[in-house]
Design a protein around this motif. Structure first.
Motif, PDB file in Angstrom:
ATOM      1  N   PHE A 156       0.833  -1.197   0.000  1.00 47.64           N
ATOM      2  CA  PHE A 156       0.000   0.000   0.000  1.00 47.64           C
ATOM      3  C   PHE A 156       0.874   1.256   0.000  1.00 47.64           C
ATOM      4  O   PHE A 156       1.853   1.334   0.739  1.00 47.64           O
ATOM      5  N   GLU A 157       0.508   2.220  -0.826  1.00 46.45           N
ATOM      6  CA  GLU A 157       1.052   3.570  -0.754  1.00 46.45           C
ATOM      7  C   GLU A 157      -0.109   4.490  -0.373  1.00 46.45           C
ATOM      8  O   GLU A 157      -1.218   4.346  -0.884  1.00 46.45           O
ATOM      9  N   PHE A 158       0.127   5.434   0.535  1.00 51.03           N
ATOM     10  CA  PHE A 158      -0.986   6.236   1.046  1.00 51.03           C
ATOM     11  C   PHE A 158      -0.546   7.670   1.327  1.00 51.03           C
ATOM     12  O   PHE A 158       0.614   7.925   1.645  1.00 51.03           O
ATOM     13  N   SER A 159      -1.512   8.566   1.208  1.00 51.14           N
ATOM     14  CA  SER A 159      -1.279   9.989   1.457  1.00 51.14           C
ATOM     15  C   SER A 159      -2.369  10.510   2.385  1.00 51.14           C
ATOM     16  O   SER A 159      -3.275  11.240   1.958  1.00 51.14           O
ATOM     17  N   PRO A 160      -2.320  10.132   3.673  1.00 47.48           N
ATOM     18  CA  PRO A 160      -3.376  10.541   4.605  1.00 47.48           C
ATOM     19  C   PRO A 160      -3.328  12.034   4.871  1.00 47.48           C
ATOM     20  O   PRO A 160      -2.264  12.666   4.782  1.00 47.48           O
ATOM     21  N   VAL A 161      -4.480  12.583   5.210  1.00 45.47           N
ATOM     22  CA  VAL A 161      -4.551  14.021   5.467  1.00 45.47           C
ATOM     23  C   VAL A 161      -5.205  14.349   6.807  1.00 45.47           C
ATOM     24  O   VAL A 161      -5.079  15.469   7.299  1.00 45.47           O
ATOM     25  N   THR A 217      -2.063   1.136   8.654  1.00 48.70           N
ATOM     26  CA  THR A 217      -1.435   2.257   9.327  1.00 48.70           C
ATOM     27  C   THR A 217      -2.454   3.377   9.402  1.00 48.70           C
ATOM     28  O   THR A 217      -2.982   3.807   8.368  1.00 48.70           O
ATOM     29  N   GLU A 218      -2.771   3.833  10.615  1.00 49.82           N
ATOM     30  CA  GLU A 218      -3.758   4.895  10.798  1.00 49.82           C
ATOM     31  C   GLU A 218      -3.043   6.202  11.133  1.00 49.82           C
ATOM     32  O   GLU A 218      -2.215   6.258  12.033  1.00 49.82           O
ATOM     33  N   TYR A 219      -3.378   7.224  10.372  1.00 48.98           N
ATOM     34  CA  TYR A 219      -2.738   8.529  10.540  1.00 48.98           C
ATOM     35  C   TYR A 219      -3.191   9.187  11.837  1.00 48.98           C
ATOM     36  O   TYR A 219      -4.380   9.205  12.167  1.00 48.98           O
ATOM     37  N   GLU A 220      -2.229   9.717  12.581  1.00 51.12           N
ATOM     38  CA  GLU A 220      -2.534  10.433  13.824  1.00 51.12           C
ATOM     39  C   GLU A 220      -2.309  11.938  13.656  1.00 51.12           C
ATOM     40  O   GLU A 220      -3.204  12.741  13.865  1.00 51.12           O
ATOM     41  N   ASN A 221      -1.087  12.323  13.284  1.00 50.93           N
ATOM     42  CA  ASN A 221      -0.769  13.733  13.039  1.00 50.93           C
ATOM     43  C   ASN A 221       0.482  13.789  12.162  1.00 50.93           C
ATOM     44  O   ASN A 221       0.951  12.759  11.680  1.00 50.93           O
ATOM     45  N   ALA A 222       1.025  14.961  11.977  1.00 54.68           N
ATOM     46  CA  ALA A 222       2.171  15.115  11.075  1.00 54.68           C
ATOM     47  C   ALA A 222       3.409  14.383  11.573  1.00 54.68           C
ATOM     48  O   ALA A 222       4.336  14.118  10.789  1.00 54.68           O
ATOM     49  N   ASP A 223       3.454  14.041  12.852  1.00 48.34           N
ATOM     50  CA  ASP A 223       4.629  13.387  13.425  1.00 48.34           C
ATOM     51  C   ASP A 223       4.505  11.879  13.509  1.00 48.34           C
ATOM     52  O   ASP A 223       5.439  11.153  13.157  1.00 48.34           O
ATOM     53  N   ILE A 224       3.378  11.366  14.015  1.00 45.09           N
ATOM     54  CA  ILE A 224       3.250   9.926  14.229  1.00 45.09           C
ATOM     55  C   ILE A 224       1.979   9.359  13.596  1.00 45.09           C
ATOM     56  O   ILE A 224       0.970  10.060  13.445  1.00 45.09           O
ATOM     57  N   SER A 225       2.079   8.088  13.223  1.00 50.28           N
ATOM     58  CA  SER A 225       0.933   7.298  12.787  1.00 50.28           C
ATOM     59  C   SER A 225       0.939   6.002  13.583  1.00 50.28           C
ATOM     60  O   SER A 225       1.921   5.665  14.249  1.00 50.28           O
ATOM     61  N   ARG A 226      -0.164   5.254  13.537  1.00 51.95           N
ATOM     62  CA  ARG A 226      -0.299   4.013  14.305  1.00 51.95           C
ATOM     63  C   ARG A 226      -0.288   2.818  13.362  1.00 51.95           C
ATOM     64  O   ARG A 226      -1.251   2.579  12.638  1.00 51.95           O
ATOM     65  N   LEU A 227       0.829   2.095  13.345  1.00 54.93           N
ATOM     66  CA  LEU A 227       0.894   0.816  12.649  1.00 54.93           C
ATOM     67  C   LEU A 227       0.208  -0.200  13.545  1.00 54.93           C
ATOM     68  O   LEU A 227       0.643  -0.421  14.679  1.00 54.93           O
ATOM     69  N   GLY A 228      -0.876  -0.799  13.065  1.00 54.55           N
ATOM     70  CA  GLY A 228      -1.606  -1.657  13.994  1.00 54.55           C
ATOM     71  C   GLY A 228      -2.621  -2.564  13.344  1.00 54.55           C
ATOM     72  O   GLY A 228      -2.715  -2.670  12.122  1.00 54.55           O
ATOM     73  N   SER A 229      -3.369  -3.217  14.206  1.00 56.14           N
ATOM     74  CA  SER A 229      -4.396  -4.155  13.764  1.00 56.14           C
ATOM     75  C   SER A 229      -5.583  -4.070  14.698  1.00 56.14           C
ATOM     76  O   SER A 229      -5.445  -3.772  15.881  1.00 56.14           O
ATOM     77  N   VAL A 230      -6.738  -4.346  14.138  1.00 58.53           N
ATOM     78  CA  VAL A 230      -7.982  -4.444  14.909  1.00 58.53           C
ATOM     79  C   VAL A 230      -8.535  -5.842  14.734  1.00 58.53           C
ATOM     80  O   VAL A 230      -8.654  -6.339  13.609  1.00 58.53           O
TER      81      VAL A 230
END
Length: 198
Positions: A72-77, A99-112
């Motif tokens: 996956f390539e992604f450009s979250p905003v 990967t869920e975007y949090e803010n300009a510094d960190i995102s959450r690599l994770g699973s539900v």
């Protein structure tokens, strides 16, 4: 990025959309582009209280054990913009890796993992500068190993999980969503679905 039926090549012949996005395109036999719609998500009850099952997903039905991988390539905003792999029994029993975007510094690599109508969320913080990720989900019976990789070569285990409702048949594939009032673009390629080795 609107659909153009004359040029779309359906790379997933056995895959069908659930909650099809208005804007998506099959670029060639390897690449799918998705632009999410606002207020879309997969989540059930836990902590936040709400139930949402309207994320965009392109899935196929499989029987028995399997290994599913994709890049996956992604450009979250905006907060929680996400895309990744989805394994689904029904609205109340499923697994997603993204990967869920949090803010300009960190995102959450994770699973539900959602069992019997309740979701959990296991995460690791990564830099929001990372905009490409490979995911792999392997099934053995009712157990699943969820992994990620930056290059698609060296894999990191994210978690082991179990779906409590027993079933032989599942729907598997890719998904994307934007839980907030936003939209973003992502690209999926190198999707492989194969039987698990014994």
């Amino acid at each position: 990025m609107s659909e153009n039926p004359k040029h779309d090549v359906r790379i997933f012949d056995r895959f069908t959309w659930t909650n099809v996005p208005r804007s998506h395109a099959f670029l060639n036999d390897q690449t799918l582009l998705i632009e999410t719609e606002p207020q879309t998500d997969f989540w059930q009850r836990t902590s936040y209280g709400f139930r949402r099952d309207n994320g965009h997903s392109l899935l196929t039905r499989v029987e028995g054990d399997f290994v599913l991988t994709a890049r996956f390539e992604f450009s979250p905003v905006y907060l929680y913009d996400q895309c990744g792999l989805l394994v689904r029994l029904d609205e109340e029993n499923w697994i997603k890796a993204s990967t869920e975007y949090e803010n300009a510094d960190i995102s959450r690599l994770g699973s539900v993992v959602t069992n019997l109508g309740y979701s959990d969320w296991a995460t690791t913080d990564i830099s929001s500068e990372i905009r490409t990720m490979h995911y792999r989900i392997s099934r053995k019976g009712q157990d699943f190993i969820i992994e990620s990789s930056y290059q698609g070569v060296e894999w990191m285990q994210m978690r082991m999980a179990h779906l409590h409702r027993e079933t032989e048949s599942l729907q598997v594939g890719v998904y994307a969503c934007s839980p907030q009032n936003s939209s973003f673009k992502c690209q999926v390629d190198r999707l492989v679905l194969e039987e698990a080795a014994n």
